[in-house]
Enzyme design. Structure first.
Site, mmCIF file in Angstrom:
data_model
loop_
_atom_site.group_PDB
_atom_site.id
_atom_site.type_symbol
_atom_site.label_atom_id
_atom_site.label_comp_id
_atom_site.label_asym_id
_atom_site.label_seq_id
_atom_site.Cartn_x
_atom_site.Cartn_y
_atom_site.Cartn_z
ATOM 1 N N GLY A 1 104.970 26.940 -65.632
ATOM 2 C CA GLY A 1 105.253 28.470 -66.220
ATOM 3 C C GLY A 1 105.793 28.505 -67.502
ATOM 4 O O GLY A 1 105.404 29.738 -67.946
ATOM 5 N N LYS B 1 105.777 28.860 -48.576
ATOM 6 C CA LYS B 1 105.967 29.071 -49.861
ATOM 7 C C LYS B 1 106.105 30.468 -50.290
ATOM 8 O O LYS B 1 105.477 31.230 -50.047
ATOM 9 C CB LYS B 1 104.390 28.764 -50.683
ATOM 10 C CG LYS B 1 104.347 28.852 -52.263
ATOM 11 C CD LYS B 1 105.036 27.716 -52.926
ATOM 12 C CE LYS B 1 104.761 27.871 -54.410
ATOM 13 N NZ LYS B 1 105.594 26.740 -55.124
ATOM 14 N N LYS C 1 105.010 16.843 -58.802
ATOM 15 C CA LYS C 1 104.359 16.305 -59.964
ATOM 16 C C LYS C 1 104.530 14.846 -59.818
ATOM 17 O O LYS C 1 103.639 14.304 -60.208
ATOM 18 C CB LYS C 1 105.407 16.609 -61.208
ATOM 19 C CG LYS C 1 105.638 18.231 -61.531
ATOM 20 C CD LYS C 1 106.771 18.582 -62.584
ATOM 21 C CE LYS C 1 106.728 19.919 -63.110
ATOM 22 N NZ LYS C 1 106.850 20.726 -61.761
#
Length: 313
Positions: A10, A128, A275
């Site tokens: 981001g 989420k 990740k």
């Protein structure tokens, strides 16, 4: 020529503390574009993907404010809007950065759908967070009127939560690969891709969900046959025992070593976990190397000078 998928965090678009004005986002994207241009200059075919959380959050706020004037759009369409907006800024900035170093290479954005399993257990357990915080009265009203799921978040207010299903396939994968093979720089799969499901007749439809952008990047990397998956973020790599006196940043590690660290619980679900999971999947699917590094250190990380480099080993 080697192909690299670059997954931008981001901070490539919006820095901490910024409001998200067009000027702020253009400035950040311009700096990111110089990194991409350097990769192209070094001989890489580059495919770019990116996050879109703050941008979708802002679109949802605009939906609510204007609800009495224009129809609000569902989340899948909000995701598509954000892909177009961010893609436009990126393709312009990257093209300009390339021309500054004497390269005239086509740059294109592909609005991208990502297939998820309609039976994914995530649909039964939305987790989420999306959009801004509201008070309890608003949250209860939304739950009763629209069937949305809202949760109280650590005294900060109530926030909507949606499912985060596992990505299975990039619908436009073949088209993206064809563009890459012709030498185009492609921006795609923003925000992990627009989540869609498929019925027994093969008909697609969008769903109210969010796909993890790093896991989506892995599917994209496999789809285009990339050699390298590079995840650029706001920290310079992965660490074990993070935040403790025994903290150790990982340099070059093998896939088996990284899987061992993951099993031991060193990587948090909401931050480094996805990740690491994306890098593991990529190498298990035949990728040559995975990299986690800071946004401003892409070139040194590719040389093995910084960041976390994961190899099959």
């Amino acid at each position: 020529m080697r192909t690299i998928v670059v997954a931008l965090g981001g901070n490539a678009i919006l820095q901490r503390g910024e409001k998200g004005t067009a000027e702020e986002q253009r400035k950040n994207v311009k700096m990111t574009a110089s990194q991409i241009a350097s990769l192209v200059k070094d001989g890489y075919r580059v495919v770019i993907t990116h996050g879109n959380g703050p941008q979708v959050g802002n679109i949802l706020i605009q939906n609510e404010v204007a609800r009495g004037e224009v129809p609000a759009m569902p989340m899948d369409i909000c995701g598509a809007e954000s892909q177009g907006m961010i893609g436009y800024m990126m393709q312009m900035s990257i093209r300009n950065a390339l021309r500054e170093i004497g390269l005239d290479i086509p740059v294109v954005t592909v609005v991208t759908q990502t297939l998820v399993d309609r039976q994914d257990p995530a649909f039964l357990n939305p987790t989420k967070p999306v959009g801004p915080f509201y008070d309890e009265r608003w949250a209860r009203e939304r739950q009763e009127k629209y069937g949305e799921t809202w949760v109280e978040d650590s005294g900060r207010g109530w926030r909507r939560v949606v499912p985060s299903p596992d990505p299975k396939l990039i619908i436009e994968g073949e088209s993206i690969k064809a563009l890459v093979d012709k030498g185009h720089i492609v921006i795609s799969t923003g925000g992990g891709g627009i989540p869609v499901i498929q019925d027994e007749n093969g008909v697609l439809s969008g769903v109210e969900a969010v796909i993890d952008k790093d896991l989506g990047a892995e599917r994209l990397a496999v789809a285009v046959g990339a050699d390298t998956l590079m995840i650029l973020t706001d920290v310079n790599g992965a660490a074990i025992n993070y935040g403790t006196t025994e903290e150790r940043w990982l340099g070059k590690v093998t896939l088996s070593e990284l899987k061992k660290f993951e099993k031991e619980g060193h990587f948090k679900k909401g931050s480094m976990g996805p990740k690491v999971a994306a890098i593991i999947r990529f190498l298990e699917h035949g990728g040559e190397q995975g990299i986690i590094a800071s946004l401003d250190k892409a070139i040194p990380a590719l040389r093995g000078e910084t960041g976390t480099l994961v190899v099959p080993g």
